[in-house]
Structures are given as structure tokens and as C-alpha cells.
Design a protein around this motif. Sequence first.
Motif, PDB file in Angstrom:
ATOM      1  N   TRP A  29     138.983 113.869  36.527  1.00 45.24           N
ATOM      2  CA  TRP A  29     139.313 114.639  35.333  1.00 45.24           C
ATOM      3  C   TRP A  29     140.658 115.339  35.536  1.00 45.24           C
ATOM      4  CZ3 TRP A  29     136.379 114.362  30.966  1.00 45.24           C
ATOM      5  CH2 TRP A  29     135.098 113.830  31.086  1.00 45.24           C
ATOM      6  N   GLU A  30     141.162 115.950  34.448  1.00 46.80           N
ATOM      7  CA  GLU A  30     142.385 116.740  34.506  1.00 46.80           C
ATOM      8  C   GLU A  30     142.104 118.152  34.004  1.00 46.80           C
ATOM      9  OE1 GLU A  30     145.860 115.054  32.763  1.00 46.80           O
ATOM     10  OE2 GLU A  30     145.798 113.255  34.004  1.00 46.80           O
ATOM     11  N   PRO A  31     141.412 118.973  34.789  1.00 48.74           N
ATOM     12  CA  PRO A  31     141.132 120.349  34.358  1.00 48.74           C
ATOM     13  C   PRO A  31     142.429 121.133  34.147  1.00 48.74           C
ATOM     14  CG  PRO A  31     140.669 120.059  36.702  1.00 48.74           C
ATOM     15  CD  PRO A  31     140.915 118.700  36.142  1.00 48.74           C
ATOM     16  N   LYS A  32     142.421 122.011  33.156  1.00 44.81           N
ATOM     17  CA  LYS A  32     143.602 122.788  32.820  1.00 44.81           C
ATOM     18  C   LYS A  32     143.742 123.969  33.775  1.00 44.81           C
ATOM     19  CE  LYS A  32     143.366 121.593  27.912  1.00 44.81           C
ATOM     20  NZ  LYS A  32     143.161 122.112  26.532  1.00 44.81           N
ATOM     21  N   ILE A  33     144.956 124.117  34.323  1.00 52.02           N
ATOM     22  CA  ILE A  33     145.282 125.234  35.208  1.00 52.02           C
ATOM     23  C   ILE A  33     146.587 125.860  34.747  1.00 52.02           C
ATOM     24  CG2 ILE A  33     144.147 124.113  37.174  1.00 52.02           C
ATOM     25  CD1 ILE A  33     146.995 123.543  38.268  1.00 52.02           C
ATOM     26  N   MET A 183     136.982 123.805  35.627  1.00 51.56           N
ATOM     27  CA  MET A 183     136.488 123.004  36.738  1.00 51.56           C
ATOM     28  C   MET A 183     135.955 121.699  36.162  1.00 51.56           C
ATOM     29  SD  MET A 183     133.332 123.718  39.436  1.00 51.56           S
ATOM     30  CE  MET A 183     134.075 125.184  40.154  1.00 51.56           C
ATOM     31  N   GLY A 184     136.332 120.579  36.777  1.00 53.87           N
ATOM     32  CA  GLY A 184     135.863 119.275  36.301  1.00 53.87           C
ATOM     33  C   GLY A 184     136.377 118.953  34.926  1.00 53.87           C
ATOM     34  N   SER A 185     135.476 118.618  34.009  1.00 54.13           N
ATOM     35  CA  SER A 185     135.862 118.265  32.645  1.00 54.13           C
ATOM     36  C   SER A 185     136.169 119.483  31.800  1.00 54.13           C
ATOM     37  CB  SER A 185     134.732 117.475  31.975  1.00 54.13           C
ATOM     38  OG  SER A 185     133.610 118.316  31.742  1.00 54.13           O
ATOM     39  N   GLY A 186     135.884 120.685  32.326  1.00 51.80           N
ATOM     40  CA  GLY A 186     136.017 121.896  31.539  1.00 51.80           C
ATOM     41  C   GLY A 186     134.747 122.235  30.783  1.00 51.80           C
ATOM     42  N   HIS A 187     133.685 121.461  31.034  1.00 49.26           N
ATOM     43  CA  HIS A 187     132.400 121.669  30.361  1.00 49.26           C
ATOM     44  C   HIS A 187     131.294 121.776  31.397  1.00 49.26           C
ATOM     45  CE1 HIS A 187     133.916 120.634  26.285  1.00 49.26           C
ATOM     46  NE2 HIS A 187     134.772 119.907  26.984  1.00 49.26           N
ATOM     47  N   ASP A 190     125.359 119.863  30.257  1.00 51.21           N
ATOM     48  CA  ASP A 190     124.574 120.291  29.116  1.00 51.21           C
ATOM     49  C   ASP A 190     123.090 120.048  29.354  1.00 51.21           C
ATOM     50  OD1 ASP A 190     124.048 117.592  28.647  1.00 51.21           O
ATOM     51  OD2 ASP A 190     125.517 117.420  27.044  1.00 51.21           O
ATOM     52  N   ILE A 191     122.294 120.415  28.385  1.00 47.55           N
ATOM     53  CA  ILE A 191     120.847 120.360  28.563  1.00 47.55           C
ATOM     54  C   ILE A 191     120.346 118.944  28.781  1.00 47.55           C
ATOM     55  CG2 ILE A 191     120.280 120.150  26.108  1.00 47.55           C
ATOM     56  CD1 ILE A 191     117.977 122.194  26.709  1.00 47.55           C
ATOM     57  N   ASP A 192     121.092 117.953  28.280  1.00 47.26           N
ATOM     58  CA  ASP A 192     120.725 116.552  28.481  1.00 47.26           C
ATOM     59  C   ASP A 192     121.333 115.979  29.754  1.00 47.26           C
ATOM     60  OD1 ASP A 192     119.236 116.400  26.084  1.00 47.26           O
ATOM     61  OD2 ASP A 192     121.107 116.184  24.950  1.00 47.26           O
ATOM     62  N   GLN A 193     122.131 116.803  30.469  1.00 45.67           N
ATOM     63  CA  GLN A 193     122.786 116.383  31.708  1.00 45.67           C
ATOM     64  C   GLN A 193     123.551 115.077  31.499  1.00 45.67           C
ATOM     65  OE1 GLN A 193     120.467 116.890  35.260  1.00 45.67           O
ATOM     66  NE2 GLN A 193     119.122 118.371  34.310  1.00 45.67           N
ATOM     67  N   GLU A 194     124.359 115.038  30.461  1.00 37.04           N
ATOM     68  CA  GLU A 194     125.085 113.837  30.071  1.00 37.04           C
ATOM     69  C   GLU A 194     126.293 113.614  30.972  1.00 37.04           C
ATOM     70  OE1 GLU A 194     126.289 110.690  29.122  1.00 37.04           O
ATOM     71  OE2 GLU A 194     124.743 111.221  27.646  1.00 37.04           O
ATOM     72  N   TYR A 195     126.300 112.501  31.711  1.00 40.39           N
ATOM     73  CA  TYR A 195     127.339 112.292  32.706  1.00 40.39           C
ATOM     74  C   TYR A 195     128.702 112.019  32.092  1.00 40.39           C
ATOM     75  CZ  TYR A 195     127.349 107.235  31.926  1.00 40.39           C
ATOM     76  OH  TYR A 195     127.484 105.999  31.367  1.00 40.39           O
ATOM     77  N   ARG A 196     128.782 111.648  30.812  1.00 41.04           N
ATOM     78  CA  ARG A 196     130.083 111.396  30.178  1.00 41.04           C
ATOM     79  C   ARG A 196     130.764 112.679  29.700  1.00 41.04           C
ATOM     80  NH1 ARG A 196     127.078 106.869  28.331  1.00 41.04           N
ATOM     81  NH2 ARG A 196     126.308 108.148  26.608  1.00 41.04           N
ATOM     82  N   LYS A 197     130.085 113.801  29.840  1.00 37.50           N
ATOM     83  CA  LYS A 197     130.640 115.059  29.353  1.00 37.50           C
ATOM     84  C   LYS A 197     130.993 116.026  30.481  1.00 37.50           C
ATOM     85  CE  LYS A 197     128.068 114.828  24.980  1.00 37.50           C
ATOM     86  NZ  LYS A 197     127.055 115.503  24.129  1.00 37.50           N
ATOM     87  N   SER A 198     130.320 115.897  31.609  1.00 40.54           N
ATOM     88  CA  SER A 198     130.540 116.811  32.729  1.00 40.54           C
ATOM     89  C   SER A 198     130.983 116.030  33.957  1.00 40.54           C
ATOM     90  CB  SER A 198     129.236 117.561  33.036  1.00 40.54           C
ATOM     91  OG  SER A 198     129.414 118.451  34.105  1.00 40.54           O
ATOM     92  N   CYS A 199     131.777 116.660  34.787  1.00 41.07           N
ATOM     93  CA  CYS A 199     132.219 116.021  36.028  1.00 41.07           C
ATOM     94  C   CYS A 199     131.011 115.689  36.897  1.00 41.07           C
ATOM     95  CB  CYS A 199     133.147 116.966  36.771  1.00 41.07           C
ATOM     96  SG  CYS A 199     134.009 116.232  38.181  1.00 41.07           S
ATOM     97  N   GLY A 251     130.789 121.853  36.665  1.00 37.37           N
ATOM     98  CA  GLY A 251     132.028 122.186  35.984  1.00 37.37           C
ATOM     99  C   GLY A 251     131.856 123.347  35.024  1.00 37.37           C
ATOM    100  N   GLY A 252     132.922 123.624  34.280  1.00 35.23           N
ATOM    101  CA  GLY A 252     132.898 124.705  33.314  1.00 35.23           C
ATOM    102  C   GLY A 252     134.283 125.045  32.830  1.00 35.23           C
ATOM    103  N   ALA A 253     134.335 125.927  31.833  1.00 33.53           N
ATOM    104  CA  ALA A 253     135.595 126.236  31.147  1.00 33.53           C
ATOM    105  C   ALA A 253     136.383 127.348  31.814  1.00 33.53           C
ATOM    106  CB  ALA A 253     135.307 126.605  29.702  1.00 33.53           C
ATOM    107  N   GLY A 254     135.800 128.045  32.785  1.00 33.49           N
ATOM    108  CA  GLY A 254     136.501 129.192  33.356  1.00 33.49           C
ATOM    109  C   GLY A 254     136.469 130.365  32.391  1.00 33.49           C
ATOM    110  N   GLY A 255     137.545 131.153  32.359  1.00 35.87           N
ATOM    111  CA  GLY A 255     137.593 132.286  31.429  1.00 35.87           C
ATOM    112  C   GLY A 255     138.060 133.555  32.106  1.00 35.87           C
TER     113      GLY A 255
END
Length: 258
Positions: A29-33, A183-187, A190-199, A251-255
Motif C-alpha cells: 500500500w501507499e499510506p499517506k505520511i 498505517m497500511g491501506s489507511g483503513h 472492518d467487521i467482515d475482515q475484508e482483505y481487499r480493504k485492509s492491509c 491498519g488505520g487512518a491515524g489522526g
Amino acid sequence: MYIYFLFAVQSTLTDQGRQYGSRAALNLWEPKIIGNQNSASFTIVRDASPLDQIHSIQVGWMVNNALYHDFHPHLSTAWTNDNYGKTGCNDVVCPGFVQVSRDTPLGVRLSPSSDYNGTQHYIIVTVYKDPVNKDWWLLYGDDNQKVGYWPKALFNSTFADYADVLQWGGIVYNDGVLPWPEMGSGHKPDIDQEYRKSCYIGGMNFIDINGDSHAVSDALPRVMVRTSPSCYDIWFATSEVPGEDYAILFGGAGGNNC
């Protein structure tokens, strides 16, 4: 300041609690820094020394503009024999790692990155202990290309001969500039643990004294370490990651409040 999200396999996996390497597929992924922040996905092999004496090798990808002069993921490594007190560095910033591959230098840019809820891309990295000369080797890709090695002489503990603990996960660094980076995808997973959305990190294997790989599974001792769950998270994958027997999502969005 660093924030870690780790999946750790403890030292009871192999005979006498000794492990001789780690292998895994790391989703790109390309997490924003911003500024001197960095964000990474990695596998670590280390010993069980006291905190200020830890010997370790870290391998994976990192987005770090201060080091690589862009905002893309790069093949990234680090080593230390005192938890980065006086020794160690990234890649070849200091003496230590011996590069043997002309095709895959440390710090090379990795592409393409994954698309949110779309096509996923990953790298495969392996760190293993040569049973003859006891150097720690870095292998890259499906074909186990030899990138280079960390000589045994760099390490003065049992890590010169084997590892006690293996870790996989994500790390972010913030030099005081808010907000904290993605971190990772920035997400978060999720509750479905979807591998296409999270690192994700899949295909996690430990290597025994004979050089044989063994898949990590639910039956093995494990520890999750979350140091800022308000901004990031890490889960075991229950939905299928293609081609992988076992995976973690993180992963996650930070803040501003991490």
C-alpha cells in the motif's frame, strides 16, 4: 515516537524454542505520511534479550520520504544488536548488510500498490539463518532470490545462532507533526475482515533448524500487541485471503489523538 501493531509468535514453536527464519507475503500500500513520518509493514526476527539489548532484523516495505525521497513503498530493512541504542540502521545507511543481488537492491521502489476494494499486490520476503556459516540471509520473491545477508559477527547474543521470537505487523513513526500517519491501506480491518480493504500479511511461516518452513496456525502460541487501538487495529483474518492459509489484517487512518 513509534506505534506498533504486532502479531508475535513466541519461542515455543520449535525444538528448544529456537527458530531459524521467517517467511511471509506482505500486501503493498501507499499510506499517506507528512514530514519525517514513516509507515511500514514488516516481519521481524529477534532474540529475547532485555529491552535495551535486543538483537533483531526487520524486513518488509516502508513509506519514508526522509529516507527514500518519495511517498511510495520501498523494500526496507533494519538491524540492531542493542535495540537501536548505538548500533544498527536502515538498509545500508551504516555498515552491516552485504548486498549480493544486482537486481534487487535494498531501498528499491516497489510497485504497483494495491487498490482499495480492488486488485491486490504483495511481495514475499524470507529471512533465514544459513546452517553452515550462520549468517542471516534475505530472500525476495516467489523464486527466493538471494538479496544479501547480515553476517553472524554483527550479533553477540544467541541471535548469532537462532531467533527466539518472530513478529509480523505494522509500524508508524511520528516526529511530533500531527496528524499521525496512515498505517497500511489507511483503513482498520472492518467487521467482515475484508482483505481487499485492509492491509494484510499472509503466508506466515517459521523456519526450523533443517531449513523447512511451517505455516503459522491457530494452534500455535501467539500474542497480539496494540499500542494505539483508537487509531489503528489488527485482527486475525477469518475470511479467505487467496493463496494463504493464515493471515493478519491491520491498519488505520491515524489522526490527532493517537
